[in-house]
Design a protein around this motif. Structure first.
Motif, PDB file in Angstrom:
ATOM      1  N   LYS A 244       0.810  -1.230   0.000  1.00 46.63           N
ATOM      2  CA  LYS A 244       0.000   0.000   0.000  1.00 46.63           C
ATOM      3  C   LYS A 244       0.838   1.273   0.000  1.00 46.63           C
ATOM      4  O   LYS A 244       0.291   2.382   0.082  1.00 46.63           O
TER       5      LYS A 244
ATOM      6  N   ASP B 230      -4.074   0.773  -7.907  1.00 46.86           N
ATOM      7  CA  ASP B 230      -3.144   1.461  -7.012  1.00 46.86           C
ATOM      8  C   ASP B 230      -1.730   1.459  -7.576  1.00 46.86           C
ATOM      9  O   ASP B 230      -0.982   2.431  -7.412  1.00 46.86           O
ATOM     10  N   VAL B 248      -1.259   4.674  -0.596  1.00 50.66           N
ATOM     11  CA  VAL B 248      -2.687   4.601  -0.870  1.00 50.66           C
ATOM     12  C   VAL B 248      -3.394   4.310   0.442  1.00 50.66           C
ATOM     13  O   VAL B 248      -2.948   3.448   1.203  1.00 50.66           O
ATOM     14  N   ILE B 293     -11.234   7.321  -3.456  1.00 50.71           N
ATOM     15  CA  ILE B 293      -9.843   6.911  -3.654  1.00 50.71           C
ATOM     16  C   ILE B 293      -8.947   7.977  -3.047  1.00 50.71           C
ATOM     17  O   ILE B 293      -9.119   9.171  -3.318  1.00 50.71           O
ATOM     18  N   VAL B 295      -4.924   8.975  -2.198  1.00 52.92           N
ATOM     19  CA  VAL B 295      -3.484   8.725  -2.377  1.00 52.92           C
ATOM     20  C   VAL B 295      -2.704   9.948  -1.913  1.00 52.92           C
ATOM     21  O   VAL B 295      -3.170  11.074  -2.017  1.00 52.92           O
TER      22      VAL B 295
END
Lengths: 363, 363, 363, 363
Positions: A244, B230, B248, B293, B295
């Protein structure tokens, strides 16, 4: 576009699922003339193989690889190298209870949303077993890199809250191979192993950090705008299940720094240009500078745990509770090191070919 | 392979350099029938434009865009959209002194190592001005996303050692647009601006963290193995100059967590499946799950500083000291927010097309 | 996927339409260090330029090219080369009458079926003017090939029923440049010109055959299974508007032959391996063998004619008759020779880079 | 780039060689939810299988296929479909005498020039057996096309100097399946068979022409400039070993025609737009128009013949004479029909997905 291939010139396509007949990979673009045997691939597969200790899943696979094509008289011949591993210990029984009940943290729900169907047996192709394909590709890539004296090494630097002390890069490979958790700091390794067993006993799991170092990578790899080497590395590592976060060199630490403190200054070592520090992790402006390439990835805790979790029955449209009874790693970090090396090795092989530093047709 | 293109179905190719004649982009793959005007692109360019405050470079460019093709009677017609921005305030004089003396932290040395030649004027194509191409592509992508009610927002969450407090996602766009540093936490914004001016006064620069959120992205985007959403986001963001880390959702925090504490559990909201938490940042198993989402990217301090730095004269093969006198941003984070939005928007547009959620030929 | 790009390593993306603002191309992947000036491109554009004789369209375009990027101090610098030609003599008035009435043999109907919209002015992007992009890309490719002593020459071997006699390859370039129809057989050239003028007088048009020869191509170009050199050549040539057939070497004649009569036998010329005949057109097993590469393409008659033709009004859904009044070439063969050379040159440049016979970063 | 893959969204990667362990293919991008069994693939392989009559090679392979992945509960599940055929009757003994002596008309020399090494046993990967991969990919593609009611049929229209009379398209499949040469004209079929046996008796071989027709292809397939449907078809067919020419619709005949005689005029059939003639072969401006797609390919005589031929010993650098004693088809046309269908089917599947006419994730 094809979501099961990686690379442009050194192109690896993988296939197979956790509980299907087989898994494997086709490597297209390896130059002819490279010494390659089945054992080069088997050796790498053995490093990621499950069932080898009490901190890994108990699924008993020997992961024997069969090479179907691409080697002629002991060398690659420029044609695609296809290799297959047949599943031997597939046991889907534990998964029947989970059918239509997506496991939190797993791709069950998102795959179903995308494809309308999902091979729920062990996560299907979403399983960690899919990385067998990565490792096959990585094994061939590593052999090619070795030809150029390039080496890729991964080690665990953190598991849960246990952080390893820094170890000189030159010792990382040796030291990290001496314990089950693949940590180069032996004191931390002991604590990490304890932490994993503790989590396992609770039916829980742990995350961690894996660092990968590539030695002797020549300057000049990476495309300047959209194919930067660090961007491609980020994609390669973030593309491994459970990852991640990715950082290159000093990564997130640079966010709180000043340029005067962290810019890597140049100096001359004989005729070679080097940098006094390596905060950039060997990549500046998206292109390698000849210093060691250093990347780290954050690995989330294995989502499969036997503790109760809430989810939704997709068919009955109702909220339910599940406990996952299959065989799982309480911490994926030790085994994922080989996958990280494979991902980086494939990428470097690809960029070496793209940059003309390796002849694409034959060595 | 082509290092100046991104995307598969929504494909953007960029060109141009800091001190050449022009910069621009060609967007291939935008479906026909999308309302699009020159002003849609100009508006986004204005958001990244330099010279608008004392915390940005003083280079005075108006960055007026000309659209050469691809729009017919106010709508896209399925043919490539080419757009150009001519450089107006190019002043290479400051760079003559730096010729053959690679600036630490910049790509000067690595480009020279790769291509044998380097347009040293303002970093050539390695310059931040190259992101004009990203923003052109992003502007068209955003227009396409808007058609689907998808919105992409970026804001600054950290500059140097100043960290912003968390702000509800629904307020991020509004609040972050109210200050020069584009931080949604107004108290932190004041301190960030001070910190930037302080660094500037010292001839130094600061790094920071930029977070990007994409709202209303449908479930199902992302390829399962090598084109994970991702992974592609990591590539897109790490591919922006100066970015050295990407995470992420909870990212690196997950490394020190347990699954029981961080797995996102599912529940039903009317007929829709949602997760109670969003540690995954809206992506599980490489595929979007319908949640926002999220990030973040780590931005290093702008490498161009006027403090003395050591480097090597590549021609004379001797170590030298340089001071960089050109015009630069003391912190690139505020302006890079628009670039991050553009990179994410282009990627989402591409994946929407790949997934069949947008018809590739016409709306 | 992107339908406006060609090539993998030498990648050319084109844009623009017949009656829009401009046409152009971006070339990505040309190695740094190649001498290149605006005039290298202008010279090739002049060879395909319309309005230069009574056998071409009367549209008066000077097709002056502007190079926006990619050249630094007289040489390519490894960054994308963007070049633009602005339309000067666009006159869409003749096309208003044809709106919604697809011209037989043109893409009007199929574009509308695909995109729901069509720039009907002069065929929009379906126009022959689109080949300006090919020629820009081809001009750069030719310069790169010249560096390796490779030359690509096209000539007309048939127009309507007039067939040229065979001329020794070494004379083709010179002889074919001495007449308007670009036929190396001077007697046939005279008849061809007459035939074209006769068709023009009738409001009709003629097809023909164009042969392209590539000299000094080294052995080893072409991928063995899906990227065969002849397959890629077929794609490149069939991809030029109006081309409906492609053959390599003896082509369709081989269908009625025996292997004993047509297999190219090998012999030694000093240390070099050559073939006594060249029925294969220089490509065996999909890979070049070092002999001249010979390909021919069948060009259909220009579909735009002033004679009455039946079609359908797409809006009113009724059958109608049209006469096309715009400015057109009564035979496209002479001007398409430059386009064929460009297409072949771009492809060879790409394959040379892929094969490692040219360094992809710098010369 | 990867020379063993074809397609963008329906992507097929093949591997294996004539005398290695196995041949096979991986199909990536087939939507989930398609009914598919091993027998769908086996049925197509049986149509190209050798050893079934006295006009084919006597190599006795049963070509049994094993499906390793991608099918779950009788349907595709969106993951890659890997399929393998193990070689059973490999007999390399006949090829030892030919080592280092490239056979005229075969790729032996060009492969060696490219890769420095060549699996000389039966042509290695240059063998016709490589088309097993095409047929596996084609079988899956055909199943997908069938879902849309699209059918692809190939038949032999010429062998040596024997030309078949035209047969109504609606009868081609049935009639051509009734004889060994796969010619829809029964009288011609008899003569063709005789001609093949006569050539075989002489130790010689024959070429021919194969026509492929795709029925019910919707309008709108094909990219307008560089991915024209006819260009991609030309690449797909010219990419089959032994093919040296491709034409679409009236092809080379158009070269000697006028537009007034050959432009396909439009008319209305109920609400549908059709053309009165089909000289274009169903493709105008690079895009399908809804009429049957018609392509023809010129197949050269099988280069392997037992008559004496001149070549060069690459090791000894001397001219020598060889006779080829292996098992070969005296005319490859009958068996290549299935390969042509496969190539066209894969291409159409790819374009249908690219155009959004099939959902790329699931049916």
């Amino acid at each position: 576009m094809s979501g099961n291939s990686t690379g442009n010139m050194f192109r690896v396509t993988t296939f197979g699922s956790s509980h299907g007949m087989a898994l494997g990979a086709v490597i297209d673009g390896c130059p002819a003339g490279l010494d390659l045997t089945r054992m080069d691939i088997q050796g790498e597969l053995d490093r990621r193989r499950p069932g080898t200790s009490n901190i890994t899943t108990s699924r008993g696979e020997t992961d024997q690889v069969e090479v179907l094509s691409g080697i002629f008289q002991g060398k690659t011949d420029g044609t695609p190298i296809a290799a297959v591993v047949y599943n031997q210990d597939a046991d889907p029984s534990a998964y029947e209870a989970l059918k239509n009940k997506p496991r939190p943290g797993h791709g069950d729900y998102t795959w179903t949303a995308k494809y309308g169907v999902y091979d729920y047996r062990g996560g299907g192709r979403g399983s960690g077993r899919t990385t067998i394909g990565h490792v096959i590709g990585g094994a061939v890539a590593k052999k090619l890199l070795k030809h150029l004296n390039i080496k890729v090494v991964s080690h665990v630097t953190q598991i849960g809250k246990i952080k390893a002390n820094h170890v000189a890069y030159s010792h990382v490979e040796e030291y990290s191979s001496e314990n089950l958790v693949r940590c180069a700091d032996p004191q931390a390794a002991v604590k990490m192993e304890e932490a994993i067993l503790e989590a396992k006993a609770k039916g829980d799991s742990l995350g961690g950090i894996v660092e990968t170092i590539a030695f002797q990578v020549p300057a000049g790899l990476g495309e300047p705008v959209f194919g930067k080497l660090d961007a491609d590395l980020a994609q390669a590592l973030m593309g491994i299940g459970s990852v991640k976060g990715v950082e290159v060199g000093f990564g997130f630490e640079l966010a709180q720094s000043t340029a005067s403190a962290t810019n890597d200054e140049y100096y001359l070592e004989k005729d070679q240009i080097k940098t006094t520090t390596n905060t950039s992790g060997g990549i500046v402006g998206g292109i390698s500078n000849g210093m060691p390439i250093v990347v780290r990835m954050a690995v989330k805790p294995t989502p499969s745990i036997s503790l109760a979790q809430k989810t939704v029955d997709l068919e009955r449209k109702e909220e339910v509770e599940i406990k996952i009874e299959g065989r799982h790693d309480p911490c994926i970090c030790p085994r994922i090191t080989t996958v990280a090396e494979s991902a980086v090795a494939m990428l470097l092989a690809d960029h070496l070919l793209r940059t003309g530093l390796v002849n694409p047709c034959h060595l």
